[in-house]
Design an enzyme around this catalytic site. Structure first.
Site, PDB file in Angstrom:
ATOM      1  N   SER A 201      -4.711   6.856  -9.782  1.00 55.33           N
ATOM      2  CA  SER A 201      -3.427   6.691  -9.381  1.00 55.33           C
ATOM      3  C   SER A 201      -2.288   7.755  -9.125  1.00 55.33           C
ATOM      4  CB  SER A 201      -2.571   5.459  -9.744  1.00 55.33           C
ATOM      5  OG  SER A 201      -2.330   5.425 -11.252  1.00 55.33           O
TER       6      SER A 201
ATOM      7  N   HIS B 158      -6.895   1.212  -6.680  1.00 56.05           N
ATOM      8  CA  HIS B 158      -6.296   1.969  -5.697  1.00 56.05           C
ATOM      9  C   HIS B 158      -7.478   2.325  -4.469  1.00 56.05           C
ATOM     10  CE1 HIS B 158      -2.275   2.723  -6.716  1.00 56.05           C
ATOM     11  NE2 HIS B 158      -2.530   2.690  -8.025  1.00 56.05           N
TER      12      HIS B 158
ATOM     13  N   LYS C 162      -2.126  -4.921  -4.406  1.00 58.26           N
ATOM     14  CA  LYS C 162      -1.819  -3.641  -3.428  1.00 58.26           C
ATOM     15  C   LYS C 162      -2.255  -3.591  -2.271  1.00 58.26           C
ATOM     16  CE  LYS C 162      -1.562  -0.968  -7.831  1.00 58.26           C
ATOM     17  NZ  LYS C 162      -2.237  -0.919  -9.059  1.00 58.26           N
TER      18      LYS C 162
HETATM   19  C1  LIG Z   1      -1.936  -1.439 -10.438  1.00 55.37           C
HETATM   20  C2  LIG Z   1      -3.117  -1.259 -11.374  1.00 55.37           C
HETATM   21  C3  LIG Z   1      -3.429  -2.217 -12.252  1.00 55.37           C
HETATM   22  C4  LIG Z   1      -2.519  -3.654 -12.124  1.00 55.37           C
HETATM   23  O1  LIG Z   1      -2.856  -4.310 -11.166  1.00 55.37           O
HETATM   24  P1  LIG Z   1      -1.729  -5.522 -10.727  1.00 55.37           P
HETATM   25  O2  LIG Z   1      -2.725  -6.721  -9.760  1.00 55.37           O
HETATM   26  O3  LIG Z   1      -0.661  -4.874 -10.201  1.00 55.37           O
HETATM   27  O4  LIG Z   1      -1.440  -6.290 -11.899  1.00 55.37           O
HETATM   28  C5  LIG Z   1      -4.611  -2.260 -12.868  1.00 55.37           C
HETATM   29  N1  LIG Z   1      -5.361  -1.111 -12.794  1.00 55.37           N
HETATM   30  C6  LIG Z   1      -4.768   0.050 -12.128  1.00 55.37           C
HETATM   31  C7  LIG Z   1      -5.898   1.359 -12.028  1.00 55.37           C
HETATM   32  C8  LIG Z   1      -3.813  -0.006 -11.244  1.00 55.37           C
HETATM   33  O5  LIG Z   1      -3.577   1.013 -10.432  1.00 55.37           O
END
Ligand SMILES: *Cc1c(COP(=O)(O)O)cnc(C)c1O
Length: 395
Positions: free
Chosen positions: A184, A212, A243
């Site tokens: 990310s 992502h 996301k």
């Molecule tokens: C954003 C993210 C999460 C968490 O996801 P949410 O649905 O917002 O709780 C988990 N792992 C990674 C790699 C992320 O970027």
């Protein structure tokens, strides 16, 4: 006598944050998450959301939420193992499994929750977890909840991963290799084909957190596993519904056996209420949209390429991203934060990311281009990057 309710020990820690210059208030967004927003009372181009496809405020998803609420109410009323497992939860998982081209899917209340529940459920004492050093915090926390031993390999370094496997393989019953699909902070893609090859060579399982990559990579956003054509060879693929999908939730895609086991030992499923109908309805609508058209993912990539090229042409260092995540690397911590603030003052919101989230001296603003941005908004943002960069002499 000191009053315990004053929480003085926390006040002292907060003062330390202020002394270190890292204290902040939460930014306040007025209205929906869109490509241009009112943030802290100022109108800005939004280059900081994970709303990759613009689904968070999509009319069809909103309508699906309303319809689900009308039929199913606002809450599931219980955990899934008691009476909170509605037919729409099952339908959503079948649809996601079809979309992901895997046998089965188990949905959790968030991506974070999914890692917290799954890693501990599929590992135990006598096992080893091998994790990329740049993996997401929810993987680190999830691994902490497991009784397995843990070790890390250098970021995306296959020689190091093989060294660890060679040295440790015979000391453990099961080995689980965990990596982000897309990292990310830098936007690079994990070398998944090589990881899978090593895993198979050393009889290890693989676990990919594709938060992502979901909705971004692969055919119409099917993810990193689809991007590399590795279906059936990654044991646990985590996706988020918060996301690109634009709603809330997380899931594991994989085998029927995985789903069966998690329905008995995935603790967030057993001890926390399931997703509300208002989330399930739009999640399904989002997946149906993606299965019917590549319009959204096409526009996302088109916008990302457009923006990256323009920013790069200005002379900025945009790192080694292979995805729409566009880090603009400034370097020094306080300079990065000042850069971000000046962008904001000029009408562009990109949050600054500095040590300890990224290594010292690699401070950056991380631009998140989405399908919802117009070329005009991106052009305006590029103009602001030019102006501020020249003012601060970083280009
Ligand atoms: C954003 C993210 C999460 C968490 O996801 P949410 O649905 O917002 O709780 C988990 N792992 C990674 C790699 C992320 O970027």
């Amino acid at each position: 006598m000191e009053n315990i309710h004053e929480l003085n020990f926390l006040k002292e820690k907060i003062q330390e944050l202020k002394n270190d210059g890292v204290y902040r208030k939460l930014p306040i967004l007025e209205g929906a998450n869109e490509s241009e927003v009112i943030l802290n009372g100022k109108k800005v181009v939004n280059l900081s959301s994970n709303n990759y496809l613009g689904f968070a405020n999509h009319p069809r998803l909103k309508q699906a939420a309303i319809e689900a609420v009308q039929k199913y109410g606002v809450g599931a009323g219980a955990v899934r193992t008691i009476i909170g497992n509605m037919d729409i939860h099952e339908d959503m998982e079948k649809l996601l499994a079809e979309f992901k081209r895997e046998e089965a899917v188990m949905v959790f209340q968030s991506g974070f929750n999914c890692n917290a529940g799954t890693i501990q459920a599929v590992t135990e004492k006598g096992d080893l977890i091998i994790s990329d050093e740049l993996n997401h915090a929810s993987i680190i926390d999830g691994a902490r909840l497991s009784r397995a031993d843990k070790t890390v390999f250098k970021h995306a370094d296959m020689n190091h991963l093989e060294e660890v496997l060679k040295e440790k393989r015979d000391n453990y019953r099961n080995i689980l290799i965990i990596t982000d699909g897309v990292f990310s902070m830098d936007g690079d893609i994990a070398p998944l084909p090589d990881i899978v090859k090593l895993a198979e060579k050393y009889r290890a399982m693989t676990y990919v957190d594709d938060a992502h990559g979901s909705g971004v990579l692969g055919e119409s956003g099917r993810g990193t596993v689809d991007h590399f054509g590795l279906h059936g060879r990654v044991d646990f693929t985590i996706g988020t519904l918060s996301k690109a999908i634009g709603v809330i939730g997380g899931y594991v895609a994989g085998s029927e056996t995985m789903r069966d086991w998690l329905s008995h030992r995935g603790r967030p499923l057993l001890f926390s209420t399931s997703l509300p109908p208002a989330a399930v309805g739009p999640i399904m609508e989002a997946v149906r949209l993606l299965m019917s058209t590549t319009e959204y993912t096409d526009r996302l990539w088109d916008n990302a390429k457009y923006f990256k090229e323009k920013i790069s042409n200005l002379g900025y260092n945009i790192g080694k991203s292979q995805t729409p995540i566009t880090p603009v690397i400034i370097g020094e911590e306080s300079k990065t934060m000042e850069f971000s603030k000046k962008l904001f003052d000029n009408g562009v919101f990109v949050s600054g990311i500095v040590f300890p989230t990224v290594p010292k001296g690699t401070g950056r603003v991380r631009c998140m281009v989405t399908a919802a941005h117009s070329k005009e908004q991106l052009d305006r943002a590029v103009e602001v990057f030019k102006k501020v960069g020249e003012e601060m002499k970083v280009i």
